[in-house]
Write an enzyme that holds these catalytic residues in place. Sequence first.
Site, PDB file in Angstrom:
ATOM      1  N   GLY A  28       9.372  -2.899  20.987  1.00 44.86           N
ATOM      2  CA  GLY A  28       8.873  -3.436  19.731  1.00 44.86           C
ATOM      3  C   GLY A  28       9.671  -4.681  19.393  1.00 44.86           C
ATOM      4  CB  SER A  29      10.577  -6.217  16.156  1.00 42.67           C
ATOM      5  OG  SER A  29      11.370  -7.290  15.690  1.00 42.67           O
ATOM      6  CD  GLN A  30      16.280  -5.427  16.252  1.00 45.30           C
ATOM      7  OE1 GLN A  30      17.008  -5.813  17.165  1.00 45.30           O
ATOM      8  NE2 GLN A  30      16.318  -5.974  15.037  1.00 45.30           N
ATOM      9  CG  ASP A  85      14.799   4.860  12.008  1.00 49.22           C
ATOM     10  OD1 ASP A  85      15.562   4.647  12.980  1.00 49.22           O
ATOM     11  OD2 ASP A  85      14.815   4.184  10.964  1.00 49.22           O
ATOM     12  CD  GLU A  86       8.462   6.329  12.368  1.00 47.57           C
ATOM     13  OE1 GLU A  86       7.452   5.608  12.468  1.00 47.57           O
ATOM     14  OE2 GLU A  86       9.588   5.914  11.999  1.00 47.57           O
ATOM     15  CG  HIS A 110      18.962   2.493  11.126  1.00 49.57           C
ATOM     16  ND1 HIS A 110      19.940   2.279  10.179  1.00 49.57           N
ATOM     17  CD2 HIS A 110      17.959   3.150  10.492  1.00 49.57           C
ATOM     18  CE1 HIS A 110      19.539   2.785   9.021  1.00 49.57           C
ATOM     19  NE2 HIS A 110      18.348   3.325   9.182  1.00 49.57           N
ATOM     20  CD  GLU A 197      15.870  -1.003   5.655  1.00 47.87           C
ATOM     21  OE1 GLU A 197      16.077  -1.430   6.801  1.00 47.87           O
ATOM     22  OE2 GLU A 197      15.557   0.196   5.415  1.00 47.87           O
ATOM     23  CD  GLU A 233       8.686 -23.291  -6.653  1.00 52.35           C
ATOM     24  OE1 GLU A 233       9.848 -23.312  -7.108  1.00 52.35           O
ATOM     25  OE2 GLU A 233       7.740 -23.884  -7.188  1.00 52.35           O
TER      26      GLU A 233
END
Length: 341
Positions: A28-30, A85-86, A110, A197, A233
């Site tokens: 995935g992303s990591q 995590d799950e 994590h 978070e 902004e």
Amino acid sequence: MENLQIYLDKDINRDLIKNKKIAVIGFGSQGYGQGLNLKDSGCDVIFGLRQGGASDIKAKDYGLTTMPIADAVKEADVIQILIPDEIQAKVYKEEIEPNLRAGQYLMFAHGFNIHYGFIKPPKDINVIMVAPKAPGHTVRSEYKAGRGVPSLIAVYQDYSGNSKEIALSYASAIGSGRTGILETTFREETETDLFGEQAVLCGGCSALIKAAFDTLVEAGYSPYMAYFEVCHELKLIVDLIYQGGIEDMHYSVSNNAEYGDLTRGGKLINSDVKNEMKKILSDIQSGKYAKEFMAEMASGAPNFKALRAASQGHLIEKVGSEIRSAFKWNNENKLIDKTRN
């Protein structure tokens, strides 16, 4: 206050991790960010993935070596678990734990599953953490730019006596030694990460943006103007805080904006809000939140899905999408390509 210790590449044996075979579990992303950075740093990397799945196809497109998770665990010295995590506990029990051998390094980005006891490794396994403080796509883009993102490291079990050195070497290989590496504990990383978070970075921030947007629109203002003032902004202000703290932000904005900040901010984020933050932190510390999250995901996530759908259907998402697609500044150099990373 304790002294700040930051580790940089000059403080680290950068070759230590190159003598180990690393299995990255997940793409995935990591997995994408850390895995490609490790490869580019000269590390011996394999990827444990469901063969034929979407992640496996993406990883193979980059020329990466993939194999079933169980096989990757058998081959590796260091196992970095980068799946959600799950599902970590289930995958660990079925595919990782039966294939572990004494002296391996079980690594996490994590501390959630270790800290709350969903995963309980045997005593003859080193348990460490390297947690980049950025999404994986940024871990990758910063590395490619010759920079890096800060990382946290932690040691939970040190069977072999060199777990900290391995964690530092791994963190250096993904680029964090260029910027800075800090040592923490699994407990501290987990609880502060979840709180950040929920209270600020995701929960607090998105709720604040939507509430402000709704307030302006309900008062008759254009939703396009509302989006620019309370959402677009925000990045400009956060960039100033990121680089120089709140003081630099105050220096850059007008006296009018700073006065409004100092006189009105505390009316909004007041003692009632802080008390709610304390409740959120208490739920994290006690494990109540962790049990709620895992139970929700185990039941098929009906509440989570309903909340996600409601968020995606908010007017600010429609307005924001329309504005972003119309402006050139948001369509160049995008970090995320969902077909590739």
